[in-house]
Design a protein around this motif. Sequence first.
Motif, mmCIF file in Angstrom:
data_model
loop_
_atom_site.group_PDB
_atom_site.id
_atom_site.type_symbol
_atom_site.label_atom_id
_atom_site.label_comp_id
_atom_site.label_asym_id
_atom_site.label_seq_id
_atom_site.Cartn_x
_atom_site.Cartn_y
_atom_site.Cartn_z
ATOM 1 N N ARG A 36 22.729 -23.561 7.793
ATOM 2 C CA ARG A 36 22.892 -24.040 6.416
ATOM 3 C C ARG A 36 21.536 -24.260 5.741
ATOM 4 N NH1 ARG A 36 27.676 -22.004 6.326
ATOM 5 N NH2 ARG A 36 29.272 -23.163 7.495
ATOM 6 N N LEU A 37 20.555 -24.746 6.499
ATOM 7 C CA LEU A 37 19.222 -24.946 5.930
ATOM 8 C C LEU A 37 18.599 -23.610 5.530
ATOM 9 C CD1 LEU A 37 17.853 -27.709 8.321
ATOM 10 C CD2 LEU A 37 18.325 -27.960 5.885
ATOM 11 N N GLU A 38 18.802 -22.597 6.366
ATOM 12 C CA GLU A 38 18.286 -21.276 5.997
ATOM 13 C C GLU A 38 18.920 -20.806 4.691
ATOM 14 O OE1 GLU A 38 19.244 -17.477 5.164
ATOM 15 O OE2 GLU A 38 20.523 -18.173 6.810
ATOM 16 N N ASN A 39 20.228 -20.995 4.566
ATOM 17 C CA ASN A 39 20.946 -20.556 3.368
ATOM 18 C C ASN A 39 20.549 -21.381 2.140
ATOM 19 O OD1 ASN A 39 23.016 -18.761 2.285
ATOM 20 N ND2 ASN A 39 24.192 -20.615 1.961
ATOM 21 N N LEU A 40 20.159 -22.643 2.388
ATOM 22 C CA LEU A 40 19.768 -23.523 1.283
ATOM 23 C C LEU A 40 18.503 -23.020 0.599
ATOM 24 C CD1 LEU A 40 20.333 -26.243 -0.195
ATOM 25 C CD2 LEU A 40 18.871 -27.339 1.538
ATOM 26 N N GLY A 41 17.717 -22.202 1.301
ATOM 27 C CA GLY A 41 16.456 -21.728 0.749
ATOM 28 C C GLY A 41 16.617 -20.981 -0.552
ATOM 29 N N LYS A 42 17.737 -20.264 -0.718
ATOM 30 C CA LYS A 42 17.901 -19.496 -1.960
ATOM 31 C C LYS A 42 18.204 -20.397 -3.156
ATOM 32 C CE LYS A 42 22.680 -18.302 -0.672
ATOM 33 N NZ LYS A 42 23.552 -17.165 -0.318
ATOM 34 N N GLU A 43 18.557 -21.667 -2.879
ATOM 35 C CA GLU A 43 18.748 -22.619 -3.972
ATOM 36 C C GLU A 43 17.453 -23.380 -4.288
ATOM 37 O OE1 GLU A 43 21.986 -25.204 -3.172
ATOM 38 O OE2 GLU A 43 23.329 -23.601 -2.496
ATOM 39 N N ILE A 44 16.664 -23.666 -3.259
ATOM 40 C CA ILE A 44 15.444 -24.449 -3.455
ATOM 41 C C ILE A 44 14.379 -23.613 -4.154
ATOM 42 C CG2 ILE A 44 13.624 -25.727 -2.280
ATOM 43 C CD1 ILE A 44 16.364 -27.082 -2.235
ATOM 44 N N ASP A 45 14.135 -22.398 -3.651
ATOM 45 C CA ASP A 45 13.103 -21.528 -4.244
ATOM 46 C C ASP A 45 13.536 -20.083 -4.059
ATOM 47 O OD1 ASP A 45 10.896 -20.302 -5.247
ATOM 48 O OD2 ASP A 45 9.442 -21.337 -3.969
ATOM 49 N N PRO A 46 14.410 -19.581 -4.931
ATOM 50 C CA PRO A 46 14.981 -18.233 -4.724
ATOM 51 C C PRO A 46 13.956 -17.102 -4.829
ATOM 52 C CG PRO A 46 15.609 -19.110 -6.868
ATOM 53 C CD PRO A 46 14.953 -20.230 -6.150
ATOM 54 N N GLU A 47 12.802 -17.336 -5.422
ATOM 55 C CA GLU A 47 11.821 -16.267 -5.613
ATOM 56 C C GLU A 47 10.695 -16.309 -4.595
ATOM 57 O OE1 GLU A 47 12.426 -13.916 -7.695
ATOM 58 O OE2 GLU A 47 14.229 -14.958 -8.371
ATOM 59 N N ARG B 110 0.826 -1.209 0.000
ATOM 60 C CA ARG B 110 0.000 0.000 0.000
ATOM 61 C C ARG B 110 0.858 1.256 0.000
ATOM 62 N NH1 ARG B 110 -4.391 -1.775 4.665
ATOM 63 N NH2 ARG B 110 -5.429 -3.423 3.437
ATOM 64 N N ARG B 111 2.056 1.156 0.600
ATOM 65 C CA ARG B 111 2.969 2.307 0.646
ATOM 66 C C ARG B 111 3.933 2.321 -0.541
ATOM 67 N NH1 ARG B 111 3.318 0.456 6.137
ATOM 68 N NH2 ARG B 111 5.418 -0.365 5.723
ATOM 69 N N ASN B 112 3.672 1.433 -1.523
ATOM 70 C CA ASN B 112 4.536 1.323 -2.719
ATOM 71 C C ASN B 112 5.983 0.989 -2.333
ATOM 72 O OD1 ASN B 112 2.475 1.946 -4.601
ATOM 73 N ND2 ASN B 112 2.692 4.133 -4.089
ATOM 74 N N GLU B 113 6.141 0.161 -1.327
ATOM 75 C CA GLU B 113 7.455 -0.304 -0.895
ATOM 76 C C GLU B 113 7.647 -1.752 -1.345
ATOM 77 O OE1 GLU B 113 7.621 2.380 3.212
ATOM 78 O OE2 GLU B 113 7.398 0.186 3.297
ATOM 79 N N PRO B 114 8.877 -2.143 -1.659
ATOM 80 C CA PRO B 114 9.106 -3.519 -2.109
ATOM 81 C C PRO B 114 8.796 -4.521 -1.003
ATOM 82 C CG PRO B 114 11.182 -2.417 -1.666
ATOM 83 C CD PRO B 114 10.125 -1.374 -1.594
ATOM 84 N N PRO B 115 8.297 -5.700 -1.356
ATOM 85 C CA PRO B 115 7.985 -6.700 -0.323
ATOM 86 C C PRO B 115 9.261 -7.254 0.306
ATOM 87 C CG PRO B 115 7.758 -7.663 -2.502
ATOM 88 C CD PRO B 115 8.006 -6.198 -2.717
ATOM 89 N N VAL B 116 9.111 -7.769 1.504
ATOM 90 C CA VAL B 116 10.216 -8.412 2.224
ATOM 91 C C VAL B 116 10.095 -9.921 2.050
ATOM 92 C CG1 VAL B 116 11.264 -8.810 4.470
ATOM 93 C CG2 VAL B 116 10.378 -6.542 3.900
ATOM 94 N N ARG B 117 11.168 -10.548 1.624
ATOM 95 C CA ARG B 117 11.196 -12.011 1.502
ATOM 96 C C ARG B 117 12.190 -12.576 2.517
ATOM 97 N NH1 ARG B 117 13.372 -13.877 -2.807
ATOM 98 N NH2 ARG B 117 14.491 -11.990 -3.440
ATOM 99 N N ILE B 118 11.814 -13.647 3.173
ATOM 100 C CA ILE B 118 12.696 -14.217 4.190
ATOM 101 C C ILE B 118 12.898 -15.706 3.970
ATOM 102 C CG2 ILE B 118 11.952 -12.520 5.898
ATOM 103 C CD1 ILE B 118 10.462 -14.810 7.326
ATOM 104 N N ARG B 119 14.026 -16.172 4.481
ATOM 105 C CA ARG B 119 14.338 -17.598 4.516
ATOM 106 C C ARG B 119 14.448 -18.016 5.983
ATOM 107 N NH1 ARG B 119 18.130 -15.616 0.765
ATOM 108 N NH2 ARG B 119 19.740 -15.774 2.361
ATOM 109 N N ILE B 120 13.930 -19.209 6.287
ATOM 110 C CA ILE B 120 13.965 -19.734 7.652
ATOM 111 C C ILE B 120 14.496 -21.162 7.607
ATOM 112 C CG2 ILE B 120 12.629 -20.265 9.723
ATOM 113 C CD1 ILE B 120 10.578 -18.207 8.838
ATOM 114 N N GLY B 121 15.437 -21.446 8.487
ATOM 115 C CA GLY B 121 15.978 -22.798 8.621
ATOM 116 C C GLY B 121 15.720 -23.352 10.008
ATOM 117 N N LEU B 122 15.338 -24.646 10.090
ATOM 118 C CA LEU B 122 15.040 -25.298 11.366
ATOM 119 C C LEU B 122 15.775 -26.629 11.444
ATOM 120 C CD1 LEU B 122 11.172 -24.759 11.438
ATOM 121 C CD2 LEU B 122 12.773 -23.756 13.045
#
Length: 605
Positions: free
Chosen positions: A550-561, A508-520
């Motif tokens: 490492r699992l959190e970092n793996l997220g950008k390989e599994i589904d980067p978008e 609503r404020r025309n700001e880019p969305p925030v995307r996060i990765r979480i590892g457990l």
Amino acid sequence: MLLRNKLFITPTLATVIGTFVVITAAAILIIQAMTSERVIRQLGGSLVDLGMDTSEAAFIEQLHAVTETANYTRASWESGELSFDDPEHLVGYIYGALAPQDRVSFMIMVDSGGMGVDVDRGDADGEILGGDVDLAADIPSLTPILKEAAGRREPFWSEPLYMPTRKHTYFIYTHPFYSEDTYRGSFLIGMSLERISDITWSISTDDITVFLMKEKSEEVVAHPMLEDHFEELNEEAPLLHVSQISDFFLSDFSSLQIVDNKDYNIPDGMELRAGLDNDGDKRFIIIEHENDNLKGLPARIGIHFPAEYLDQPLQQLLVAITVGLALLVISLLGAIMLARRIAKPIRRAAAAATDVADLNLDRVEPLPSSIIRELDDLSSGFNSMVAGLKAFNRYVPRTLVQKLLSEGRADVLPEEREVAVLFTDIAGFTSVSEGLSASETAAFVNHHLSLLGAEITRLDGTIDKYVGDSVMAFWGAPDHLDNPAEPAARAALAMAEAIRADNVERNRRNEPPVRIRIGLHMGPLIVGDIGAPGRVNYTVIGDTVNAAARLENLGKEIDPEADVIILASGEIARGLGTGIRQQPIGPQMVKGKSAPIDVVRLLPD
């Protein structure tokens, strides 16, 4: 002692105060026949000496905080915790060092070439500003101090320095950094005349004025009225002479009569002068010749006060004794009233202290001021303590402390536990924060971490640390949990919902969305107090932590978008109920692990 044997404060104070009133009255009658004006003056001299010590303590407390901060910063730099190569971390560290020291104007940490960071308290609105600095280009008036530091191994205070860029005069405490015999940089702490004068204002009263003069000079370093003359400061006159100050009595310092210290039992290291104020009343000035206790600050303490403090005639004493006898009975009745008045704020303080002990700081109301000095000191000290604890609550997990205290554990020895660990990180942080100022970036990160931290706390997790825009938390300590995987996974899913809801507002404020990765990940870890004796963290260490990261970092390989991707290990997945949707990813190799990790993706609703 049993409760029934303990005394109540009101009758106890009434009895004690009444007894002292009677004893004091009797003592005065005896002293009447034995005392002389000389004795009274000597007693007054002792009181003034005590007042000088109290004033000195107020300055030493502030200067001690400055020197200790500099020493700790040097130690942190030598240990590698601070580096000139990481200016963002330096700014964050100096923010934390400057925030509680309201008498300090700025802190600067630069390398041998004058490049580094500057954190400034800013204007009176309390905002703290920080960023990169090049002394030669941005604050050239400080370059001579940097050159002096390059030839000294020990910390030192500068002479008063007028800084044209700030249009004010400062004393700079400088701590050089050396690696073996090579000069590497300096840590500079600036205190303005305004903030030093604030100390004199806070400890001066209607009758007593506290001030600082430069050593071997009649130039004023600090005075409650100095703020009226700050515009007169310049590079040629970084300090003002006493004759330029609005203090009528002090401005006539050079013409005041010098009094023999022995007449009033004043120590030899001080100078006593007497004169008349603008109302024609006699006043005294006591000023030190020098002060070796001010941590090297080239200043000396002085006070001026009504002559009655020292020059009380014997006749006044006799009148006071006569009046005291007449009012003795009234005083005894007043003792009871005073006891009740003293007891009331003490009872209130005791109740508030109970809330503080339970860390219920939001329930603690500020204690009111009192006309009684000690009770007023109690109120202000207690209120300052609560404010300090609230500030520390920003850095120390309150829930963790409460859990440890409820279990009667102040020190926690390391032990092995089955713990679930969670790591988060913002994907594409650079693009999200692009175009933001330093304060806007800090506000964005703080808001983001608040969203995540709220879900961790709500599901009884322990926040281990914030690292930039990332957060690490764990479940299973200090509370024992049979299945820490369940609350950890639900916290991750709650974070996903919070981020998506926040992204709606950002859109609503025309700001880019925030995307996060979480590892457990879940597994055995060492948990407890880890660190040096003077600074420990309740934290977890072990391979499980690395696997979660490492699992959190793996997220950008599994589904980067993906807007939110939650990757959990098989150990986590096996501990989850059917109410949590899972998508098998399969075995995955991650950095630092010789064997693949079975990975599943947790899917928000």
